[in-house]
Design a protein around this motif. Structure first.
Motif, PDB file in Angstrom:
ATOM      1  N   VAL A   5     -37.177  73.531  73.294  1.00  0.00           N
ATOM      2  CA  VAL A   5     -36.028  71.848  73.847  1.00  0.00           C
ATOM      3  C   VAL A   5     -35.465  72.627  74.645  1.00  0.00           C
ATOM      4  O   VAL A   5     -34.306  73.555  73.799  1.00  0.00           O
ATOM      5  CB  VAL A   5     -35.798  71.094  73.008  1.00  0.00           C
ATOM      6  CG1 VAL A   5     -35.819  69.968  73.793  1.00  0.00           C
ATOM      7  CG2 VAL A   5     -37.293  70.950  72.699  1.00  0.00           C
ATOM      8  N   LEU A  21     -35.784  69.624  79.884  1.00  0.00           N
ATOM      9  CA  LEU A  21     -35.318  68.170  79.363  1.00  0.00           C
ATOM     10  C   LEU A  21     -34.714  67.439  79.741  1.00  0.00           C
ATOM     11  O   LEU A  21     -35.614  65.664  80.550  1.00  0.00           O
ATOM     12  CB  LEU A  21     -34.648  67.751  77.959  1.00  0.00           C
ATOM     13  CG  LEU A  21     -34.665  66.925  77.444  1.00  0.00           C
ATOM     14  CD1 LEU A  21     -35.818  66.540  76.765  1.00  0.00           C
ATOM     15  CD2 LEU A  21     -33.989  66.696  75.937  1.00  0.00           C
ATOM     16  N   THR A  76     -36.784  66.750  83.201  1.00  0.00           N
ATOM     17  CA  THR A  76     -38.750  66.140  82.228  1.00  0.00           C
ATOM     18  C   THR A  76     -37.862  64.376  82.715  1.00  0.00           C
ATOM     19  O   THR A  76     -38.874  63.607  82.737  1.00  0.00           O
ATOM     20  CB  THR A  76     -38.430  66.040  80.716  1.00  0.00           C
ATOM     21  OG1 THR A  76     -38.362  67.215  81.044  1.00  0.00           O
ATOM     22  CG2 THR A  76     -40.555  65.624  80.688  1.00  0.00           C
ATOM     23  N   LEU A  95     -39.324  61.074  74.481  1.00  0.00           N
ATOM     24  CA  LEU A  95     -38.528  62.420  74.832  1.00  0.00           C
ATOM     25  C   LEU A  95     -37.260  61.953  74.200  1.00  0.00           C
ATOM     26  O   LEU A  95     -36.083  62.808  74.064  1.00  0.00           O
ATOM     27  CB  LEU A  95     -37.936  62.110  76.228  1.00  0.00           C
ATOM     28  CG  LEU A  95     -38.987  62.583  77.589  1.00  0.00           C
ATOM     29  CD1 LEU A  95     -38.733  62.663  78.525  1.00  0.00           C
ATOM     30  CD2 LEU A  95     -39.307  64.064  77.587  1.00  0.00           C
ATOM     31  N   ASP A 127     -36.777  64.008  71.492  1.00  0.00           N
ATOM     32  CA  ASP A 127     -35.994  65.914  71.680  1.00  0.00           C
ATOM     33  C   ASP A 127     -34.880  66.186  72.188  1.00  0.00           C
ATOM     34  O   ASP A 127     -34.263  66.898  71.864  1.00  0.00           O
ATOM     35  CB  ASP A 127     -36.929  66.264  73.285  1.00  0.00           C
ATOM     36  CG  ASP A 127     -39.000  66.427  73.065  1.00  0.00           C
ATOM     37  OD1 ASP A 127     -38.864  66.638  71.847  1.00  0.00           O
ATOM     38  OD2 ASP A 127     -39.148  66.650  73.966  1.00  0.00           O
ATOM     39  N   LEU A 149     -32.463  68.557  70.615  1.00  0.00           N
ATOM     40  CA  LEU A 149     -31.529  69.669  71.577  1.00  0.00           C
ATOM     41  C   LEU A 149     -29.861  69.894  70.876  1.00  0.00           C
ATOM     42  O   LEU A 149     -29.336  70.815  70.506  1.00  0.00           O
ATOM     43  CB  LEU A 149     -31.836  68.446  72.442  1.00  0.00           C
ATOM     44  CG  LEU A 149     -31.076  69.646  73.660  1.00  0.00           C
ATOM     45  CD1 LEU A 149     -31.200  71.184  74.266  1.00  0.00           C
ATOM     46  CD2 LEU A 149     -30.626  68.680  74.577  1.00  0.00           C
TER      47      LEU A 149
END
Lengths: 637, 232
Positions: free
Chosen positions: A294, A299, A302, A315, A318, A322
């Motif tokens: 990640v 990110l 995205t 998300l 994530d 992260l």
């Protein structure tokens, strides 16, 4: 007497080594150095209130450690003439470092608090240890900050275990940079430039002028766009299709700065320049995050381009992963909260954009965030505090505009809740008609807020006086903010009430240097947010507002206040360190809870911390006390 | 320290100085409390009867200039009963092969007397340590001069008459002042705790205007008299 080669030193020497080993920095020192210490020490006794060390004693020659009991520093208050305690030194802590290193008398009278024993080392033995032991020297020169590094290393290595990667985000960019980057001049045909990229197996080429300054960048992604759109010839000069004014950072900037820039602006490459702005290298997103699954930039991109709420919700997990990665890369707590805030901002913006695509209210508005989000100090545990500042188009009334905006705001609040931003229990949300206001209405709102300083208003001060624009034009907020700041600056009474309010939350230390546990949590726990961070945030806010500091972020406010001379530079650094440390311990606790799939909480049991963390935590709370003392002195409370 | 013991042992093994060459004990005169060297000592023995039991270990620390000086200490195990090697003496840190049979106790005791340098000795229930030590040096070296002794178990109630310790033992007083022995019933560790209590006593004594050893001794005699009178 010389040191014996005997593996077993005498019992009393061993006992003192054992005592030392339990306390930093001695716990990091070699056995031989500890033995040297124990064999050359002298143990003294001071009864309650005895003077341990006085400014009249002349230049300090002995290094001392409290073995039992406490020593307090005493200075005479200039105003009252009464002695007041400036610091306390407890078991395992050392004094007087600054005076000893500076070979000068101490400036503070040191007195025993209760029956106290101190181990002391004469100057010669101190010098030997100082020159031979690195951890000891480091500690003497940098004091508690050197221990702070140890804590950070510890946090880092904890996160490393779950990730397993190498370099730190503090690493200067030049180490990551691709040297001798592939370059071409602006008039190079696209085909030729791409051929050069292909030969060198790289994903980007920098376009430079005669002075070797970067004027543009061209990446494989740009090539894809040209090919997909199919209307440009590959023979045109690259200057026509490159991205101009590429992001450039100086070589001494660190990886974190580059990562934040990339995340903010959705770039994948940063040019590195020297002092004369000449290109010396290129760093790509992949260079920074080569080992991670990640990555921050990816990110952020995205999230920023997600087309469905579903995607945004998925998300969010994530983001937590992260944070773990970032800690592993050596981001400090300040960096991590900024990363979280950046990603939260991206999410909020995207939610707003998606809502506007579905149902555009066709009104120009600024989305405001308050409280911790406003201060850019969010952790993974966060709820919504937001509002809307709108402008009134001609021919419409404020109520008419509100009518259009409120359903939109309601939908945004709901979507944000789905993304994990808990709905605000106090209804401090944009869908609340009282917080969806025009510039004029907000201004009146703040006049009432400041003039009628009711207890309720003061509670809200921690929310509404820390605000920031996340979406929409920022001009209207700047106008509002400058009016508000001027008003507060002129209103001494309001400042004083704010200061009083800031003193309601005391750092969780007892008079006897133990921890004062939170009244509302599980037994033996501290509330790191309300007992630990709040005293800093609230005291700093008062100083910031009183001195027209526009920033909302606590660390940035401290910096500005130091720039303006309101805070002493050294104090400012100590307060920043202390604040960051509490934040770091809080975040580590959050990550642990996430790993165990437990609900996030701000309560920790200090007994579960290692002794070093516990001591640093106590030291940090003591800094909060000092900051509050400054508030008391300034506002004569 | 142990190195120097070893070196000393090698030098003096077969040439013990006579009593005349050993330091003479110093009486309690007007030596200032906060400047003179005081030895705080504790013995471990095989039992409580001085006529029958033996000294196993000697631990001592020095108070000088109102502080315990760890550069100047004595930590010696004479005999380990669990090993039960009747005449063999294991000196802490010195391998048995380095020692010749028969002289070790003497060597250690001579070294102790030299190290004591005739300075006043403090101990907890000092009568006990005094009897054992005097018997041992008399039997082994024929040394018959008596050191000046002060009993810390008397000094504490003298200066802290109101302390509610719940008992008169070393443990009671160390608990009262929150002291911790590194290990229990280890001569050196007990000597250390006794010395810490002594520092507390000296601190109090100086505040009450008692500044010399003679004054301290005088105050102690007076206190004993009062105490005896109270008993009748």
């Amino acid at each position: 007497m010389t040191r014996s080669p005997d593996p077993q030193p005498p019992q009393n020497t061993r006992a003192i080594m054992g005592f030392l080993r339990e306390h930093a920095p001695f716990s990091f020192m070699d056995e031989a150095h500890l033995a040297h210490f124990a064999e050359h020490a002298v143990l003294r006794f001071y009864a309650d209130n005895d003077v341990v060390l006085s400014p009249d004693d002349g230049a300090v020659t002995e290094f001392q450690i409290v073995k039992q009991g406490r020593v307090r520093g005493e200075r005479t208050n200039q105003k009252t003439g009464e002695p007041e305690t400036t610091f306390e030194i407890s078991q395992g802590e050392c004094f007087p470092l600054a005076a000893l290193i500076g070979e000068r008398p101490t400036r503070t009278l040191h007195r025993a608090s209760g029956d106290t024993f101190c181990l002391s080392l004469d100057h010669d033995s101190f010098v030997i240890l100082f020159s031979e032991s690195d951890p000891f020297r480091d500690f003497c020169l940098r004091g508690v900050s050197s221990l702070l590094d140890r804590v950070n290393q510890h946090i880092r290595s904890g996160a490393m275990e779950s990730i397993g990667t190498s370099h730190s985000l503090d690493t200067p960019l030049e180490r990551f940079a691709l040297r001798n980057p592939i370059v071409c001049s602006p008039d190079t045909p696209v085909r030729k430039a791409v051929a050069r990229m292909h030969e060198n197996n790289v994903g980007s080429i920098v376009i430079t002028d005669e002075a070797r300054r970067a004027v543009g960048i061209f990446t494989l992604r740009d090539l894809r766009t040209i090919v997909a759109e199919g209307d440009a010839s590959l023979e045109i000069p690259i200057a026509q299709v490159m991205t101009g004014n590429p992001m450039c950072l100086p070589a001494h900037a660190d990886a974190f700065e580059a990562a934040m820039q990339m995340a903010e602006h959705h770039f994948a490459h940063v040019c590195i320049k020297d002092d004369e702005h000449r290109l010396i290298g290129v760093v790509s997103e992949r260079d920074l995050f080569s080992l991670q699954r990640v990555d921050l930039v990816h990110l952020a991109r995205t999230i920023g381009t997600a087309t469905h709420l579903r995607t945004l919700v998925s998300l969010r997990s994530d983001v937590s992963r992260l944070v773990d990665t970032m800690l592993a890369h050596g981001a400090d707590s300040g960096q991590v909260v900024k990363i979280i805030t950046t990603l939260n901002d991206v999410t909020v913006r995207r939610v707003l954009e998606l809502n506007r695509q579905r149902n555009d209210p066709e009104i120009s508005f600024t989305w405001l965030t308050f409280g911790s989000e406003g201060r850019q100090e969010q952790t993974l545990l966060t709820d919504q505090d937001n509002g809307i500042l709108f402008s009134v188009p001609e021919g419409m009334t404020e109520d008419q505009v509100r009518e259009k905006l409120l359903p939109f705001a309601e939908s945004v609040n709901r979507d944000l809740a789905e993304c994990g931003f808990t709905l605000c229990k106090g209804n401090i949300m944009a869908s609340n008609p009282k917080l969806c206001l025009s510039g004029r209405e907000w201004d009146e709102w703040f006049i009432r807020f400041i003039d009628a300083s009711t207890p309720q208003n003061l509670v809200y001060s921690s929310i509404f006086l820390d605000m920031r624009a996340v979406f929409g034009p920022s001009g209207p907020l700047e106008d509002l903010l400058s009016k508000v700041l001027t008003r507060i600056q002129k209103n001494a009474l309001f400042q004083k009430m704010l200061a009083e309010n800031a003193l309601n939350r005391r750092p969780p230390l007892t008079m006897f240097r133990g921890f004062r546990y939170a009244p509302d949590g599980a037994p033996h726990t501290l509330d790191l947010k309300r007992q630990g961070l709040a005293p800093f945030v609230e005291s700093v806010r008062v100083f910031a507002l009183a001195n027209s500091v526009e920033e909302a972020n606590t660390l940035e406010r401290i910096d500005r206040l130091a720039d303006k001379g309101v805070f002493d530079k050294k104090d400012a650094n100590a307060w920043k360190e202390a604040y960051s440390l509490i934040q770091a311990i809080r975040m580590r606790a959050h990550q642990d809870l996430l790993d165990k799939q437990l609900p996030l909480s701000n309560f920790i049991n200090p007994d579960h911390l290692n002794p070093l963390d516990r001591r640093i935590l106590r030291e940090s709370f003591r800094q909060a006390q000092r900051l509050q003392q400054k508030l008391e002195v300034t506002y004569q409370l | 320290m142990l190195n120097s013991v070893k070196a000393w042992l090698n030098r003096h093994r077969y040439t013990h100085p006579g009593e005349g060459e050993l330091p003479h004990p110093k009486p309690l005169r007007d030596q200032p409390l906060d400047q003179t060297r005081l030895v705080v000592l504790d013995l471990e023995t095989t039992g409580l009867n001085p006529a029958r039991d033996q000294v196993i270990a000697i631990g001592a620390v020095v108070i000088h200039g109102n502080a315990i000086d760890l550069r100047d200490q004595f930590d010696l195990i004479l005999r380990r009963p669990e090993l039960d090697i009747s005449e063999t003496v294991l000196i802490h840190g010195i391998g048995p092969e380095a020692l010749t049979e028969g002289h070790e106790t003497e060597d250690a005791l001579v070294h102790l007397l030299e190290w004591l340098d005739g300075d006043p000795i403090l101990a907890y229930h000092s009568a006990f340590d005094k009897k054992f030590l005097e018997k041992t040096v008399r039997q082994q070296l024929g040394y018959a001069m008596g050191h000046s002794w002060l009993d810390v178990a008397e000094l504490l109630p003298l200066f802290f008459p109101k302390a509610e310790t719940g008992g008169r033992g070393l443990d009671h007083w160390s608990e009262y002042f929150g002291l911790q022995a590194s290990t229990r019933h280890h001569a050196a560790a007990d000597a250390m705790v006794t010395a810490e209590l002594t520092l507390i006593v000296i601190n109090k004594a100086l505040k009450e205007g008692v500044t010399t050893l003679a004054q301290l001794d005088e105050k102690l005699r007076h206190w004993r008299k009062l105490n005896n009178m109270k008993q009748y």
